[in-house]
Design an enzyme around this catalytic site. Structure first.
Site, PDB file in Angstrom:
ATOM      1  N   ASP A 205      47.263  74.316  24.022  1.00  0.00           N
ATOM      2  CA  ASP A 205      47.787  75.665  24.050  1.00  0.00           C
ATOM      3  C   ASP A 205      48.325  76.008  25.431  1.00  0.00           C
ATOM      4  O   ASP A 205      47.712  75.681  26.450  1.00  0.00           O
ATOM      5  CB  ASP A 205      46.665  76.640  23.668  1.00  0.00           C
ATOM      6  CG  ASP A 205      47.109  78.079  23.634  1.00  0.00           C
ATOM      7  OD1 ASP A 205      47.958  78.409  22.803  1.00  0.00           O
ATOM      8  OD2 ASP A 205      46.597  78.878  24.448  1.00  0.00           O
ATOM      9  N   GLU A 275      52.069  72.751  23.824  1.00  0.00           N
ATOM     10  CA  GLU A 275      52.887  73.943  23.669  1.00  0.00           C
ATOM     11  C   GLU A 275      53.525  74.244  25.020  1.00  0.00           C
ATOM     12  O   GLU A 275      52.873  74.740  25.932  1.00  0.00           O
ATOM     13  CB  GLU A 275      52.041  75.134  23.220  1.00  0.00           C
ATOM     14  CG  GLU A 275      52.864  76.403  23.028  1.00  0.00           C
ATOM     15  CD  GLU A 275      52.020  77.653  22.857  1.00  0.00           C
ATOM     16  OE1 GLU A 275      52.522  78.620  22.259  1.00  0.00           O
ATOM     17  OE2 GLU A 275      50.866  77.676  23.329  1.00  0.00           O
TER      18      GLU A 275
END
Length: 550
Positions: A205, A275
């Site tokens: 993330d 990401e």
């Protein structure tokens, strides 16, 4: 499923993203859970995908629905427990499905025991696990950094200790200090915990966020008011974010993570997908590492931000190919839990074209659950908004609830997502009797039928899994095309991104040998496949095809 020779499994794979809250509610509380995922694994395996990416299910106060982690090594009771997770992992592996889980390095919840201890006093050993600074001379925040959520200061004043702490997102999500060795050790222990349980890797993330400028210098203003990214983020876009994220020291972090993954299974069986919301493609590509020793793949969000026009899409494909380091493998997405649904962005007809594009481009595609049904965004009235970004950024249309609406399984009460009489945590996006899995299953021409056919074709054709790609540049306006080829075999992919017919002639195809006929292998329209197709070819409105050339 793909079984190609010696190449890493993920280079021929298709990944299916599940947002657990919205996939399937087994216990009847209106929120999806891990047992619900287990209940629906046969649907996933039946699609023909190879891996699941499971969005966060960790213990959390749910201020950001799981991305604010209060315990990295436990399952939130809302979703089940560790035994349920282990059953899910086993059941997925039994069906030949790999499982990737979220790894969230940038921040924790403010209710995490580390932060509770850090907040107890300046002398606590955990204090340096987070970023604390005294006020500026005027008593305000230490610098001008802004929070992504809401655009206000990225600093919150802690009155008992007289210092500010840094949070790139919500004040309840304090940033970790990755320059503190104890943080690196503890967070890599988190990765080991899940690797030891048998997960096949991580989706990292906010992968470009953890390392910041050690001097905490102010961000400069955005030039001439230009947006820092390709969609409005409110006041956040008034700055060039050169010091609060994307620091070069991130690369050392991911080299270390890559070494950890390799220590489990050399050769790339355990992977990290990042990401990386960076649209300077040369910078984006650096996250592969100069020696391909960092992230196995940074997610490529280009198709989420690029205008749905042939020139723009073609230029994006060419640009990605041009910046990839030698030997690097691309990734592609057309949807995820943070972006408007593809069927709402470009329309249901073109969503079929986008699915064919996603599953035929060179690279590893990630398919967001519900896109195989062409689910649109849900209509979420203001009083039902759940997303903290939606609450703080309604003026900019930033809420992510519409694309997180629950999966439609059947026409039964609760849409097969939850039990009769239970209100789901978000409204449904469409009529399940028309759009649901049960309604589309086996129906000729449905989006689900098309998706399964394309995934089956991809599994059967080595050209689509790992073949080379040649972009065609002389096609009519509105058409994107490319060849996918291996030695002695080639497929031609043509996509009409318009609502009017286009004629394809041999002049635009740059093909050697006789002019056909070609063999039609797949189409978004009702053309019968397999079957012969000659030139010139009339490519219908909103139509895309895959043709065998040789």
């Amino acid at each position: 499923m793909t079984t190609d020779d010696t190449a890493p499994w993920w280079q021929g794979a298709v990944v299916y993203q599940i947002y657990p809250r919205s996939f399937a509610d087994h216990d009847g509380d209106g929120v999806g859970d891990l047992q619900g995922v287990i209940d629906r694994l046969d649907h996933i395996a039946g699609l023909g995908v190879d891996a699941i990416w499971l969005s966060p299910f960790y213990r959390s106060p749910m201020r950001d629905f799981g991305y604010d982690v209060s315990d990295h090594t436990d399952v939130d009771p809302l979703f089940g427990d560790l035994d349920t997770f282990d059953r899910l992992l086993t059941a997925a592996h039994e069906r030949g499905l790999r499982l990737l889980v979220d790894y969230i390095p940038n921040h924790t919840s403010s209710e995490h025991p580390w932060f509770t201890a850090a907040r107890s006093g300046r002398e606590h050993p955990y204090r340096d696990r987070y970023v604390w600074r005294p006020p500026a001379p005027d008593g305000g925040p230490p610098n001008n950094w802004l929070s992504v959520f809401g655009g206000g200061p990225a600093w919150t004043y802690d009155e008992p200790s007289g210092e500010y702490y840094l949070h790139s997102f919500l004040p309840t999500m304090p940033d970790l200090n990755w320059r503190e060795p104890a943080v690196r050790e503890a967070m890599f222990d988190v990765a080991r915990f899940w690797l030891d349980r048998g997960v096949d890797g991580f989706r990292v993330d906010c992968a470009h966020f953890p390392m910041k400028d050690p001097q905490l210098r102010d961000n400069p203003p955005a030039a001439d008011g230009a947006l820092a990214m390709h969609r409005p983020y409110g006041d956040y876009d008034t700055q060039r974010h050169v010091h609060d994220k994307g620091h070069p020291d991130n690369h050392g972090l991911y080299r270390e993570l890559r070494r950890l993954l390799e220590s489990y299974e050399p050769g790339g069986s355990r992977i990290a997908v990042g990401e990386v919301h960076v649209f300077d493609w040369a910078e984006w590509a650096t996250y592969y590492g100069e020696q391909l020793d960092e992230l196995h793949m940074p997610f490529n969000f280009g198709l989420l931000q690029t205008a749905w026009r042939s020139d723009d899409v073609r230029d994006l494909i060419a640009r990605i190919d041009s910046v990839l380091p030698p030997g690097a493998w691309p990734s592609w997405v057309v949807g995820n839990h943070d972006e408007p649904r593809v069927a709402s962005r470009i329309g249901a007809a073109q969503a079929r074209v986008a699915m064919l594009l996603l599953l035929t481009l060179r690279g590893t595609p990630t398919l967001y659950a519900g896109d195989e049904l062409a689910l649109p965004d849900a209509d979420v009235p203001p009083h039902l908004v759940q997303d903290p970004w939606g609450r703080t950024g309604q003026a900019h249309g930033l809420g992510r609830d519409p694309q997180r609406s629950p999966m439609l399984w059947s026409a039964a009460p609760g849409a097969g997502f939850t039990r009769d009489g239970v209100t789901p945590w978000l409204p449904f996006a469409d009529d399940p009797a028309v759009r649901g899995v049960e309604a589309q299953d086996g129906r000729p021409g449905s989006m689900l039928t098309l998706t399964r056919a394309l995934l089956r074709l991809r599994a059967e054709r080595p050209e689509l899994r790992r073949g080379a790609q040649t972009l065609l540049t002389e096609l009519p306006d509105g058409v994107v095309g490319y060849l996918r080829h291996t030695e002695g075999s080639a497929l031609l992919v043509l996509l009409n991104l318009t609502s009017t017919t286009r004629q394809i002639t041999r002049a635009g195809l740059s093909l050697e040998g006789p002019p056909g006929p070609f063999e039609l292998l797949a189409a978004t329209s009702d053309r019968a496949a397999p079957g012969p197709v000659g030139l010139p070819l009339l490519l219908g409105a909103d139509e895309a095809v895959v043709l065998r050339v040789s």
